[in-house]
Motif scaffolding. Structure first.
Motif, PDB file in Angstrom:
ATOM      1  N   SER A 175       1.041  -1.128   0.200  1.00  0.00           N
ATOM      2  CA  SER A 175       0.119  -0.077  -0.184  1.00  0.00           C
ATOM      3  C   SER A 175       1.111   1.333   0.095  1.00  0.00           C
ATOM      4  O   SER A 175       0.189   2.248  -0.403  1.00  0.00           O
ATOM      5  CB  SER A 175      -1.011   0.095   1.277  1.00  0.00           C
ATOM      6  OG  SER A 175      -0.144  -0.010   2.424  1.00  0.00           O
ATOM      7  N   ARG A 176       1.871   1.381   0.526  1.00  0.00           N
ATOM      8  CA  ARG A 176       2.683   2.584   0.793  1.00  0.00           C
ATOM      9  C   ARG A 176       4.318   2.063   0.465  1.00  0.00           C
ATOM     10  O   ARG A 176       4.640   0.970   0.923  1.00  0.00           O
ATOM     11  CB  ARG A 176       2.780   3.016   2.011  1.00  0.00           C
ATOM     12  CG  ARG A 176       1.116   3.629   2.384  1.00  0.00           C
ATOM     13  CD  ARG A 176       1.044   4.779   2.903  1.00  0.00           C
ATOM     14  NE  ARG A 176       2.061   5.976   2.964  1.00  0.00           N
ATOM     15  CZ  ARG A 176       2.085   6.856   3.737  1.00  0.00           C
ATOM     16  NH1 ARG A 176       1.468   6.737   4.939  1.00  0.00           N
ATOM     17  NH2 ARG A 176       3.173   7.767   3.692  1.00  0.00           N
TER      18      ARG A 176
ATOM     19  N   MET B 161       6.672   6.344   4.609  1.00  0.00           N
ATOM     20  CA  MET B 161       6.057   5.909   6.045  1.00  0.00           C
ATOM     21  C   MET B 161       6.489   6.939   6.944  1.00  0.00           C
ATOM     22  O   MET B 161       7.695   7.231   7.050  1.00  0.00           O
ATOM     23  CB  MET B 161       6.227   4.513   6.483  1.00  0.00           C
ATOM     24  CG  MET B 161       5.431   3.610   5.556  1.00  0.00           C
ATOM     25  SD  MET B 161       5.792   1.669   6.293  1.00  0.00           S
ATOM     26  CE  MET B 161       4.899   0.734   5.216  1.00  0.00           C
ATOM     27  N   ASP B 162       5.651   7.355   8.046  1.00  0.00           N
ATOM     28  CA  ASP B 162       6.010   8.091   8.959  1.00  0.00           C
ATOM     29  C   ASP B 162       6.607   7.269  10.191  1.00  0.00           C
ATOM     30  O   ASP B 162       6.640   6.015  10.265  1.00  0.00           O
ATOM     31  CB  ASP B 162       4.922   9.301   9.424  1.00  0.00           C
ATOM     32  CG  ASP B 162       3.849   8.296  10.086  1.00  0.00           C
ATOM     33  OD1 ASP B 162       3.716   7.197  10.397  1.00  0.00           O
ATOM     34  OD2 ASP B 162       2.819   8.936  10.424  1.00  0.00           O
ATOM     35  N   ALA B 163       7.002   7.757  11.264  1.00  0.00           N
ATOM     36  CA  ALA B 163       7.656   7.077  12.573  1.00  0.00           C
ATOM     37  C   ALA B 163       6.669   6.047  12.914  1.00  0.00           C
ATOM     38  O   ALA B 163       7.018   4.960  13.128  1.00  0.00           O
ATOM     39  CB  ALA B 163       8.123   8.155  13.494  1.00  0.00           C
ATOM     40  N   ARG B 164       5.515   6.421  13.025  1.00  0.00           N
ATOM     41  CA  ARG B 164       4.391   5.522  13.762  1.00  0.00           C
ATOM     42  C   ARG B 164       4.219   4.362  12.860  1.00  0.00           C
ATOM     43  O   ARG B 164       3.931   3.297  13.487  1.00  0.00           O
ATOM     44  CB  ARG B 164       3.200   6.328  13.849  1.00  0.00           C
ATOM     45  CG  ARG B 164       1.960   5.731  14.509  1.00  0.00           C
ATOM     46  CD  ARG B 164       0.766   6.326  14.587  1.00  0.00           C
ATOM     47  NE  ARG B 164       0.217   6.805  13.302  1.00  0.00           N
ATOM     48  CZ  ARG B 164      -0.369   6.081  12.321  1.00  0.00           C
ATOM     49  NH1 ARG B 164      -0.543   4.793  12.489  1.00  0.00           N
ATOM     50  NH2 ARG B 164      -0.539   6.510  11.052  1.00  0.00           N
ATOM     51  N   GLU B 165       3.967   4.684  11.482  1.00  0.00           N
ATOM     52  CA  GLU B 165       3.901   3.391  10.584  1.00  0.00           C
ATOM     53  C   GLU B 165       4.949   2.791  10.571  1.00  0.00           C
ATOM     54  O   GLU B 165       4.915   1.271  10.599  1.00  0.00           O
ATOM     55  CB  GLU B 165       3.597   4.133   9.022  1.00  0.00           C
ATOM     56  CG  GLU B 165       2.434   4.704   9.087  1.00  0.00           C
ATOM     57  CD  GLU B 165       2.131   5.563   7.694  1.00  0.00           C
ATOM     58  OE1 GLU B 165       0.947   5.469   7.015  1.00  0.00           O
ATOM     59  OE2 GLU B 165       2.968   6.225   7.291  1.00  0.00           O
TER      60      GLU B 165
END
Length: 163
Positions: free
Chosen positions: A123-124, A129-133
């Motif tokens: 999907s990405r 992606m950010d830190a949370r992802e």
């Protein structure tokens, strides 16, 4: 000359639920409560013949664990299988002609985790992606690794048991 000793008993009441500010008192209370909790888990398992697994992380990050079965991993695997069945997810195929249930050989937990990893990666782009992802992806990958190692150990033990 006789000495009489009088002690004043503190009334035991409800403990006000709020964080203990003094670090030393907090650590002492944690240790006492942790021991009581583990004692209760042991009593529940012994008296009621229940399968109990308990994980506690201290404020310092230390892990304390108790399992009434041979390992927490077994109890966790049983829990995951139970929740999959409860949610109607099943990794078995039913042959409608014979009514036989055929398992495709994979643990349903591992299949679901691998599907989740695949979905996340497809999907990405990992660079977007950010830190949370990324942290969530790391957790899923670690869980997949743990499940894979557990399955490998189980298969190895079965193979050794057959010889």
């Amino acid at each position: 000359m006789t000495m009489t000793m009088t002690t004043t008993m503190r009334k035991r009441g409800r403990v006000q639920l709020r964080r203990i500010e003094d670090k030393t008192s907090r650590q002492v209370r944690f240790s006492k409560r942790r021991s009581g909790l583990f004692n209760k888990a042991f009593m529940l398992a012994t008296l009621c013949d229940a399968e109990v697994a308990l994980l506690v992380f201290s404020p310092a990050g230390r892990l304390y664990e108790y399992s009434s079965s041979s390992s927490i991993e077994e109890t966790y695997t049983r829990y995951k299988e139970f929740t999959l069945v409860e949610n109607g997810v099943n990794n078995r195929n039913v042959n409608e002609d014979t009514g036989n249930v055929q398992n495709n050989g994979e643990d349903p937990c591992i299949s679901n985790i691998l599907n989740d990893i695949s979905d996340r990666c497809n999907s990405r782009n990992i660079d977007q992606m950010d830190a949370r992802e990324l942290d969530e992806l790391k957790d899923v990958l670690l869980e997949a690794l743990k499940q894979t190692q557990s399955r490998k150990v189980s298969l190895t033990e079965r193979a050794v048991g057959r010889n």
